[in-house]
Scaffold this motif. Sequence first.
Motif, mmCIF file in Angstrom:
data_model
loop_
_atom_site.group_PDB
_atom_site.id
_atom_site.type_symbol
_atom_site.label_atom_id
_atom_site.label_comp_id
_atom_site.label_asym_id
_atom_site.label_seq_id
_atom_site.Cartn_x
_atom_site.Cartn_y
_atom_site.Cartn_z
ATOM 1 N N VAL A 58 -1.164 38.339 123.595
ATOM 2 C CA VAL A 58 -1.919 39.579 123.428
ATOM 3 C C VAL A 58 -1.784 40.011 121.971
ATOM 4 N N VAL A 59 -2.924 40.145 121.330
ATOM 5 C CA VAL A 59 -2.955 40.407 119.891
ATOM 6 C C VAL A 59 -3.303 41.871 119.635
ATOM 7 N N VAL A 60 -2.507 42.515 118.811
ATOM 8 C CA VAL A 60 -2.757 43.914 118.455
ATOM 9 C C VAL A 60 -3.012 43.980 116.944
ATOM 10 N N PRO A 61 -4.263 44.176 116.538
ATOM 11 C CA PRO A 61 -4.524 44.346 115.104
ATOM 12 C C PRO A 61 -4.200 45.776 114.703
ATOM 13 N N VAL A 62 -3.551 45.925 113.565
ATOM 14 C CA VAL A 62 -3.092 47.260 113.149
ATOM 15 C C VAL A 62 -3.425 47.488 111.676
ATOM 16 N N ARG A 63 -3.962 48.643 111.396
ATOM 17 C CA ARG A 63 -4.079 49.048 109.991
ATOM 18 C C ARG A 63 -3.804 50.535 109.889
ATOM 19 N N GLY A 64 -2.583 50.832 109.556
ATOM 20 C CA GLY A 64 -2.205 52.226 109.304
ATOM 21 C C GLY A 64 -2.263 53.131 110.520
ATOM 22 N N GLU A 65 -2.100 52.589 111.716
ATOM 23 C CA GLU A 65 -2.124 53.445 112.909
ATOM 24 C C GLU A 65 -0.801 54.183 113.049
ATOM 25 N N ARG A 66 -0.852 55.307 113.776
ATOM 26 C CA ARG A 66 0.386 56.047 114.011
ATOM 27 C C ARG A 66 1.307 55.243 114.915
ATOM 28 N N ILE A 67 2.582 55.338 114.597
ATOM 29 C CA ILE A 67 3.568 54.521 115.310
ATOM 30 C C ILE A 67 3.560 54.819 116.811
ATOM 31 N N ARG A 68 3.359 56.089 117.146
ATOM 32 C CA ARG A 68 3.344 56.443 118.572
ATOM 33 C C ARG A 68 2.238 55.706 119.315
ATOM 34 N N LEU A 69 1.103 55.546 118.643
ATOM 35 C CA LEU A 69 -0.003 54.839 119.286
ATOM 36 C C LEU A 69 0.326 53.362 119.464
ATOM 37 N N ILE A 70 0.870 52.776 118.405
ATOM 38 C CA ILE A 70 1.213 51.352 118.483
ATOM 39 C C ILE A 70 2.239 51.135 119.596
ATOM 40 N N GLU A 71 3.217 52.019 119.639
ATOM 41 C CA GLU A 71 4.247 51.887 120.682
ATOM 42 C C GLU A 71 3.639 51.966 122.076
ATOM 43 N N GLY A 72 2.692 52.875 122.238
ATOM 44 C CA GLY A 72 2.044 53.018 123.549
ATOM 45 C C GLY A 72 1.415 51.705 123.996
ATOM 46 N N ILE A 73 0.793 51.005 123.049
ATOM 47 C CA ILE A 73 0.164 49.720 123.377
ATOM 48 C C ILE A 73 1.241 48.702 123.743
ATOM 49 N N LEU A 74 2.312 48.691 122.979
ATOM 50 C CA LEU A 74 3.375 47.712 123.263
ATOM 51 C C LEU A 74 3.949 47.931 124.660
ATOM 52 N N PHE A 75 4.123 49.215 125.031
ATOM 53 C CA PHE A 75 4.679 49.505 126.356
ATOM 54 C C PHE A 75 3.745 49.014 127.458
ATOM 55 N N ALA A 76 2.467 48.868 127.111
ATOM 56 C CA ALA A 76 1.461 48.531 128.134
ATOM 57 C C ALA A 76 1.329 47.042 128.380
ATOM 58 N N ILE A 77 1.872 46.237 127.483
ATOM 59 C CA ILE A 77 1.628 44.790 127.577
ATOM 60 C C ILE A 77 2.627 44.167 128.557
ATOM 61 N N VAL A 170 -6.299 43.736 121.892
ATOM 62 C CA VAL A 170 -6.234 45.150 122.281
ATOM 63 C C VAL A 170 -6.060 45.975 121.014
ATOM 64 N N ASP A 171 -6.998 46.887 120.766
ATOM 65 C CA ASP A 171 -6.882 47.733 119.574
ATOM 66 C C ASP A 171 -5.634 48.613 119.672
ATOM 67 N N ALA A 172 -5.069 48.936 118.504
ATOM 68 C CA ALA A 172 -3.828 49.718 118.482
ATOM 69 C C ALA A 172 -4.079 51.217 118.573
ATOM 70 N N SER A 176 -4.256 55.679 125.455
ATOM 71 C CA SER A 176 -3.860 55.541 126.850
ATOM 72 C C SER A 176 -3.260 54.162 127.129
ATOM 73 N N PRO A 177 -1.936 54.071 127.178
ATOM 74 C CA PRO A 177 -1.308 52.782 127.493
ATOM 75 C C PRO A 177 -1.794 52.221 128.829
ATOM 76 N N GLY A 178 -2.090 53.122 129.780
ATOM 77 C CA GLY A 178 -2.559 52.663 131.093
ATOM 78 C C GLY A 178 -3.859 51.882 130.974
ATOM 79 N N ALA A 179 -4.732 52.330 130.078
ATOM 80 C CA ALA A 179 -6.006 51.622 129.894
ATOM 81 C C ALA A 179 -5.751 50.247 129.289
ATOM 82 N N ALA A 180 -4.872 50.191 128.296
ATOM 83 C CA ALA A 180 -4.583 48.893 127.659
ATOM 84 C C ALA A 180 -4.003 47.923 128.688
ATOM 85 N N HIS A 181 -3.122 48.438 129.539
ATOM 86 C CA HIS A 181 -2.531 47.588 130.585
ATOM 87 C C HIS A 181 -3.627 47.059 131.508
#
Length: 433
Positions: A58-77, A170-172, A176-181
């Motif tokens: 699962v690939v998460v491309p990131v460019r300057g996103e807020r850490i909380r958002l990135i973390e939410g995606i990681l929790f969802a994978i 999955v965009d970073a 909603s981590p639930g949506a990414a999951h």
Amino acid sequence: MRIELPRTSERFGANVFYGPVQVYELDSGLRGQGGDEEGAIVALPYERLHEIQGQMAVVVPVRGERIRLIEGILFAIPNQCLVIVVSNSPREPVDRFRVEQQALYTFARLARKRVILVHQKDPLVAQAFLDAGYPDLVAEDGRVRDGKAEGMMIALALARLAGKRYVGFVDADNYSPGAAHEYICEYAAAFALTECQYAMARILWQSKPKYVDGQLYFAKWGRTSRVTNHFLNQLISRYTGFETDIMGTGNSGEHALTLELALRLDYATHYAVEPQHIVSLLERFGGERESPYPDVIREGVEIFQIESRNPHFHRAGEPDHIREMTRVALSTIHGSVLCPAALRREIEEELLAQGCLHDGDSVEPVRRYPPLLDMDFDTFHSTVERRLQATSVERVRLRWRGPSGSRRRHVSRTGPGEWPPGRDAEETQGPIN
Ligand code: GDD
Ligand code: MG
């Protein structure tokens, strides 16, 4: 997952585009628990989705996103997926990549998860592509070019090295981590529905909420996707002779592919990558042009579109950003060898009407990258190996849990870009904002 089988489809040469399907149960239980197949709807057992996800990066491309958002995606994978984060975040004046490294490191330890993190501008990555005979990605400054697609291509090469069979994006910037999951489960569902080794899954968002008249409005179509879908459908219709609305996911950033297919498609820069995939399928496997990959023509390609149940909440784009996205999306169709002259004119009129083009301007072609298949992956691997060892959290974690019981001494810190980023690992355990 209980999911509808596709009821409609559109053939274009070796491609079968399935119409959007609905999900009736996000989790239909274990094998044997979900009930019998009911003809139009099937229950895909949890074990099957788990097995597929075990073969998925699962690939998460990131460019300057807020850490909380990135973390939410990681929790969802799901834990069984390999996570690859490709970051193009600025390193100055604040080194955002370093903050991302710390967050990922903490996360990987807590979740006991396999994570690979790479910076798009790491000179070693550019060097690896040059060594492997794929210079197209590398700019004059000796670094990989900017762009989401460019980051995705780095991730593809890494997924190939990791021996993965599927790759999902999955965009970073998803709130909603639930949506990414859900998206990642739906990718697996699509691959469970097919035996075909050339397959793609694209998510059709249930809705993309926004505020209208002070109230939350669950819009179905984004401003760009409405137009992109129309012209992709037109491109298909002009060849089949029957007007179609099969394509509802022309811009879908949330999509997944078998690696075998991903390596045989062209990529267009930045946000043009998703419509370019459809154009590339039509060009390469549509039967109108000779295909460089006869195996694919023989076996066929299946494109699934799955309608998610979660709404898609993400960082809203500014009008200029939307116009630019529309311009590059339509440019992929306009620039295709398959695009009839009349359709080109319609695209130009649309771009003018939307303010994406001014009178007298021509439609600039977008940068296009050839398939990665012919790259020398062994050479790519030997170039990146040294750095990968340092940035693969999994490898660090394995050493971390070594028999000595001594924790921090197992982590190597020997140079820039290595892992963890210049701090004792135990110091990175705290909460990340
Ligand atoms: N590695 C990397 N490199 N990632 C990037 C770059 C880059 O140069 N630029 C953007 N990203 C990351 C962002 O951090 C985010 O996670 C993701 O790519 C999407 O970028 P956004 O800026 O949020 O794009 P968008 O929301 O306008 O568009 C998205 O949805 C469209 C469909 O509505 C993208 O996924 C588009 O590709 C898609 O067509
Ligand atoms: Mg976004």
